[in-house]
Design an enzyme around this catalytic site. Structure first.
Site: not given
Ligand code: SIN
Length: 483
Positions: A32, A46, A110, A221, A268, A328, A364, A370
């Site tokens: 875009k 990550g 995490e 987030h 989350r 997020h 998620r 990713l």
């Molecule tokens: C974060 O770094 O907290 C985001 C990672 C994610 O959204 O999976």
């Protein structure tokens, strides 16, 4: 001429798809604006990866737990099983993840992961590093400043895309079309996304009856520094909490333990709602505090957050940072099968955040996005190469429609929409608010708006409709009456 592949979007999913398409195929990647205006570029924490074969069941279990078992289990299994070869292929290609002092891959933790299995690069710039690596190794043509304003759909075939390239209409025919254009961030007032990400293609899907799924599942987030004039707000990665950062109120009270046994490392959606609830009940600002860190470690492990926050006046890790949840990630999206092929279509694929593979369920698991981009882009390309579907231009008999991109009144409606989505279709929802929001969006759709806003409004409408249809709270979709 007919391309073999058109890929809409140059984030991790689009670029990784391009990596797997043989160099002798005619491929066009469309972005875009500039290629790094995508969510991948801003991903900090990550990429999740099963540490070894033995870790696959635990990674699957953690993903299902976080997703409140609303996930598609086969897709989750595929995600984790393919994580090993997907990461190995990147490393073999030259991608450098951070290493321990012994030269081994450095895994961090995490929220809601039962063990350390998150790879990172340049400390807290994993997305940027992966994006640069993929962009450099992209063997195919990339065009910038090109906005997809329509998909050439007829029956169950996609014939390509209609773009505005530097303002000029262009029709691009393709045997395969891969949608990799990301989520919906800019329809929310507070978000962590690139400003180019606004749900345009999801809007085209609504218009063309291409199926969308789980659109009510929007992830917020928990730890975002929202107090800046920029549209994209500064994310404070979950890896900070994985390494010991604490969420506290004005009095320095760490309240998360009252909401979940895992406190800072709870899923989350739980952490975001706890922040929302505690701050409302106690009329207090919430902070992320780094008192457990020493400066040397902090600067080395989180160099970019250190620098970015220094620029706006914070001396980390000594000062705490005011935070709020912000939009997020969209778990919902285009309904695809296990090879990321859009259900009901012969040659249309959706990968990455725009797709709903079902891996994320109702919430998620951190850093699985990713990974999803890597795994499902490869599966989609493999399937399409095997399928070898060919279009014939003469079979596309529809008239090309022309659109005005922007109109004068768009700005005011766009801002009203962002506020509406934040206040009425956000972290905590009520049926009445959702019904009011739907009415408002429908009234905006009757105005004479430009194409891009029209598509955003259709996407917003589909989120609200799905939210109304899901009567009970689950995961990221939380309904509370008497708000
Ligand atoms: C974060 O770094 O907290 C985001 C990672 C994610 O959204 O999976």
């Amino acid at each position: 001429m007919i391309y073999d592949y058109v890929i809409v979007g140059t984030g991790i999913a689009g670029l990784n798809a391009a990596r797997y398409i043989p160099a002798d195929k005619k491929v066009l990647l469309i972005c875009k604006k500039s290629p790094w205006e995508c969510n991948t570029f801003f991903a900090q924490g990550g990429v999740a990866c099963a540490v070894d074969e033995a870790d696959i069941p635990a990674h699957v279990e953690d993903t299902l737990n976080a997703g409140v078992f609303q996930n598609n289990k086969e897709a989750v299994q595929a995600l984790s099983e393919h994580s090993l070869d997907s990461i190995e292929s990147l490393i073999n290609g030259g991608m450098q993840f951070d290493l321990t002092n012994d030269g081994e891959l450095a895994y961090t933790k995490e929220a809601a992961h039962s063990k350390n299995r998150i790879l990172h690069a340049d400390g807290d710039a994993t997305g940027r590093e992966m994006h640069m690596f993929l962009l450099k190794s992209c063997p195919h043509e990339v065009v910038t400043d090109s906005i997809v304003i329509d998909l050439l759909m007829q029956d169950d075939i996609c014939y390509g895309v209609h773009i505005l390239q530097n303002g000029k209409d262009k029709i691009i025919y393709s045997h395969n079309t891969i949608l990799a254009s990301g989520g919906v961030g800019s329809i929310y007032r507070y978000h962590t996304n690139s400003t180019t990400i606004a749900g345009d293609i999801q809007g085209i899907c609504v218009e063309k009856n291409i199926p969308l799924k789980d659109m009510e599942m929007m992830q917020f987030h928990p730890t975002v520094f929202v107090d800046s004039p920029n549209a994209r707000k500064q994310l404070l990665t979950e890896a900070l909490r994985g390494e010991g950062a604490i969420i506290e109120d004005e009095e320095g009270y760490g309240f998360l333990k009252n909401y979940h046994k895992d406190a800072e490392l709870a899923p989350r959606d739980v952490v975001s709602r706890a922040i929302f609830d505690h701050s409302q009940k106690n009329e207090t600002q919430i902070y992320l505090s780094f008192k457990k860190f020493n400066k040397k470690f902090f600067k080395k492990r989180f160099p970019n957050i250190y620098k970015d926050l220094k620029e706006v006046g914070f001396d980390l890790p000594f000062e705490r940072v005011p935070i709020s949840p912000a939009f997020h990630y969209s778990m919902g999206g285009v309904d695809v099968d296990l090879n990321s092929k859009v259900k009901g279509y012969k040659n249309l694929y959706a990968i990455g955040e725009i797709a709903c593979t079902g891996v994320h369920g109702a919430n998620r698991l951190a850093s699985n996005s990713l990974l999803e981009g890597l795994v499902f882009s490869k599966l989609a390309v493999n399937e399409s190469l095997e399928n070898n579907f060919k279009i014939s231009k003469k079979n596309y008999t529809k008239e090309i429609e022309y659109f005005t991109l922007l109109k004068n009144s768009d700005k005011a409606i766009k801002n009203a929409l962002r506020n509406l989505m934040w206040t009425k279709v956000g972290i905590v929802r009520s049926m009445q608010n959702l019904i009011d929001a739907l009415e408002e969006v429908e009234s905006y759709l009757e105005e004479n708006v430009g194409r891009l806003l029209f598509l955003r409004l259709l996407t917003a409408k589909s989120i609200i409709r799905s939210a109304i249809n899901r009567k009970k709270s689950i995961g990221a979709h939380y309904i509370k009456e008497n708000l």
